[in-house]
Design a protein around this motif. Structure first.
Motif, PDB file in Angstrom:
ATOM      1  N   HIS A 104       0.832  -1.213   0.000  1.00 46.02           N
ATOM      2  CA  HIS A 104       0.000   0.000   0.000  1.00 46.02           C
ATOM      3  C   HIS A 104       0.860   1.253   0.000  1.00 46.02           C
ATOM      4  CE1 HIS A 104      -2.489   3.187   1.936  1.00 46.02           C
ATOM      5  NE2 HIS A 104      -3.425   2.681   1.141  1.00 46.02           N
ATOM      6  N   GLN A 105       1.914   1.260   0.817  1.00 44.57           N
ATOM      7  CA  GLN A 105       2.792   2.439   0.856  1.00 44.57           C
ATOM      8  C   GLN A 105       3.485   2.655  -0.482  1.00 44.57           C
ATOM      9  OE1 GLN A 105       5.509   3.070   4.040  1.00 44.57           O
ATOM     10  NE2 GLN A 105       4.076   2.475   5.658  1.00 44.57           N
ATOM     11  N   GLN A 106       3.930   1.588  -1.121  1.00 43.71           N
ATOM     12  CA  GLN A 106       4.596   1.736  -2.416  1.00 43.71           C
ATOM     13  C   GLN A 106       3.629   2.243  -3.480  1.00 43.71           C
ATOM     14  OE1 GLN A 106       7.482   1.874  -3.604  1.00 43.71           O
ATOM     15  NE2 GLN A 106       7.152   1.594  -5.805  1.00 43.71           N
ATOM     16  N   MET A 107       2.393   1.743  -3.479  1.00 40.10           N
ATOM     17  CA  MET A 107       1.436   2.117  -4.524  1.00 40.10           C
ATOM     18  C   MET A 107       0.849   3.507  -4.317  1.00 40.10           C
ATOM     19  SD  MET A 107      -0.531  -1.430  -5.458  1.00 40.10           S
ATOM     20  CE  MET A 107      -1.075  -0.757  -7.026  1.00 40.10           C
ATOM     21  N   THR A 108       0.872   3.991  -3.086  1.00 42.25           N
ATOM     22  CA  THR A 108       0.335   5.337  -2.825  1.00 42.25           C
ATOM     23  C   THR A 108       1.414   6.410  -2.805  1.00 42.25           C
ATOM     24  OG1 THR A 108       0.457   4.880  -0.442  1.00 42.25           O
ATOM     25  CG2 THR A 108      -1.657   4.486  -1.557  1.00 42.25           C
ATOM     26  N   GLU A 109       2.606   6.066  -2.346  1.00 40.87           N
ATOM     27  CA  GLU A 109       3.675   7.060  -2.232  1.00 40.87           C
ATOM     28  C   GLU A 109       4.814   6.825  -3.227  1.00 40.87           C
ATOM     29  OE1 GLU A 109       4.988   7.283   1.799  1.00 40.87           O
ATOM     30  OE2 GLU A 109       2.951   7.209   2.626  1.00 40.87           O
TER      31      GLU A 109
END
Length: 520
Positions: A368-373
């Motif tokens: 989630h962090q990679q895909m959002t940030e």
């Protein structure tokens, strides 16, 4: 006092010292030689590891429903050596070790940002996210635990029901009879002891670097050989003391703490993290894992010249096999008094479920962090995997408390796993080990504990960890071959367990069971 089995103890111990010496004195040659051998292994025998893992899985399921499933380990009158809760905790912590705490956050980012080229998946896409999570299920659920379960179950039956010696070669007794007690059996024990020692040294080196990175993040103290030596000494002293206190003390206490810590961190991350995203991605990915299970399990990349399976799946299977061979001694030893079906549930079913839950929450959070940030991929490339881990943790609520707590998890996880494996290493290195007297001499445990800790520090200080990881991986080949023979032996027993179960015909069975109570 139980004496050293010289023919089993000295060869792997001296080989370990020689490996460390060569990596220190001739680093480039050592790493090149190990790397070339490792690359040849993965390129030419990867298919065998994939098929071997699949065979172990089929065997576990088949044995569960076979006549052997109803047999009690130790005989029908055997009383459990451990309470069910303690048995589950010790088994789970022994097999998971510190690897799950490290790779749960980091591995999904590798697969998300660099999926197999031959599959045509676009990096950082929704398809890549599903592939990443489903791959975590492949690498950390049913197949790995089947690899652990089969040799452990065969050893438990051979040791307690067939009354064979505390030796890996005893797992082949249904095939070779009394011949397993000769020189060939000692060779099997020595070889597997060497591969586990290397694997533990590599795992400890990774744990030291992981802990050092966390200490550096919190205190700005440099992550250098001095810090590594201090951390290595603390870890080494802790697991030697714990292992030397005996199975019913140190390992049981540590594993109980470990399980409580796991539950706390899982619940926190699930609540504080992107809960809806985690649940939805996990559900979709699990469906993908089930529908493509055979294709993912047997993916070799040979047709397209894709090396991704060699870098990941085959590499994992090789290491799982290398560790599983001798870990079977410990897992089998603590199963006394339970049925074979209970053994399979505790050593295969429950760890697989736990692995799926852990990877869903940890992997889902980092994906989630990679895909959002979009920053974790760059951090991985520029700063290394440890930086990814602390970047994920620092973005979560209460990170100032979470990161120290995570460091405690890494520490206690490795110590618990090392504790049980040092116990198995000490047992296989000693004479006089019996169910009624299961502990090797204190000094043998200390020797292995100090050796593993020292080798780990030398490797990461002067030759990093690459060379010894390669040697650990190479150990998967003999372990795989041994496990394939064990499969045949277990199938033979499963078809007619009463033919091999001496415990039910032993006139001393009642006294034997009473003697086991004294062990507890």
């Amino acid at each position: 006092m139980k004496n050293i089995r010289h023919s089993v103890f000295w060869p792997p111990f001296l080989l370990l010292v020689v490996a460390a010496f060569l990596s220190f004195t001739n680093r480039e040659w050592f790493i090149k030689t190990a790397t070339d051998a490792n690359n040849w292994l993965l390129a030419n025998l990867g298919w065998l590891f994939s098929l071997g893992g699949m065979l172990m899985l089929v065997t576990v399921v088949g044995v569960y429903f076979s006549p052997l499933g109803k047999v009690k380990i130790g005989g029908s009158k055997a009383e459990p050596l451990l309470k069910l809760r303690n048995w589950i905790a010790i088994t789970l912590c022994t097999t998971i070790a510190a690897g799950v705490t490290f790779w749960g956050f980091i591995e999904p980012i590798y697969h998300l940002t660099a999926p197999p080229e031959s599959l045509g998946i676009k990096a950082n896409s929704a398809e890549a996210a599903v592939f990443s999570m489903s791959t975590m299920y492949l690498h950390w659920t049913v197949t790995p635990y089947a690899i652990y379960c089969v040799p452990a179950l065969m050893f438990a039956f051979a040791y307690y029901n067939m009354r064979k010696p505390f030796s890996l070669s005893s797992t082949l007794a249904p095939l070779l009879g009394d011949r397993v007690s000769g020189g060939w059996g000692k060779t099997v024990d020595a070889l597997c002891l060497y591969t586990l020692a290397l694997g533990m040294a590599a795992a400890m080196g990774t744990t030291i670097l992981n802990l050092a990175g966390g200490v550096n993040y919190l205190t700005d103290l440099p992550s250098n050989p001095t810090m590594w030596a201090v951390i290595a000494a603390v870890v080494m002293i802790t697991f030697v003391i714990s292992a030397s206190s005996g199975l019913m003390k140190g390992i049981r206490i540590l594993s109980d703490i470990n399980m409580k810590v796991y539950v706390v961190v899982i619940l926190f991350l699930f609540i504080a993290g992107p809960t809806a995203f985690i649940v939805n991605l996990g559900t979709e990915s699990f469906g993908n894992f089930l529908s493509n299970f055979f294709e993912k399990s047997l993916f070799t990349g040979a047709a397209a010249g894709d090396q991704w399976p060699q870098w990941w799946t085959v590499f994992y299977w090789a290491n799982w096999f290398a560790w599983a061979a001798i870990t079977a001694l410990f897992l089998g030893r603590i199963s006394y008094g339970y049925t074979v079906r209970a053994f399979i549930l505790v050593n295969f079913g429950l760890p697989s479920v736990f692995g799926a839950i852990w990877m869903t929450i940890f992997g889902g959070t980092s994906i989630h962090q990679q895909m959002t940030e979009g920053k974790l991929g760059d951090i991985l490339t520029n700063s290394g995997p440890e930086s990814v881990l602390y970047s994920v943790l620092s973005d979560l609520p209460l990170s100032f408390l979470l990161i120290p707590f995570y460091l405690f998890i890494v520490f206690i996880s490795f110590v618990t796993a090392a504790d049980s494996n040092i116990s198995a290493m000490g047992g296989i290195s000693a004479t006089g080990i019996t169910p009624e007297s299961p502990e090797p001499d204190f000094r043998i445990k200390v020797i292995w504990g100090v050796a593993v800790g020292t080798i780990s520090w030398i490797m990461i200080s002067f030759a990093k960890i690459d060379g010894i990881k390669m040697l650990s991986n190479l150990g998967g080949v003999p372990a795989l071959l041994l496990c394939l023979f064990i499969v045949v032996a277990l199938i033979k027993v499963a078809r007619a367990p009463e033919k091999y179960d001496v415990s039910e015909r032993d006139s001393d069975g009642d006294e034997y069971s009473e003697g086991m109570k004294d062990v507890v």
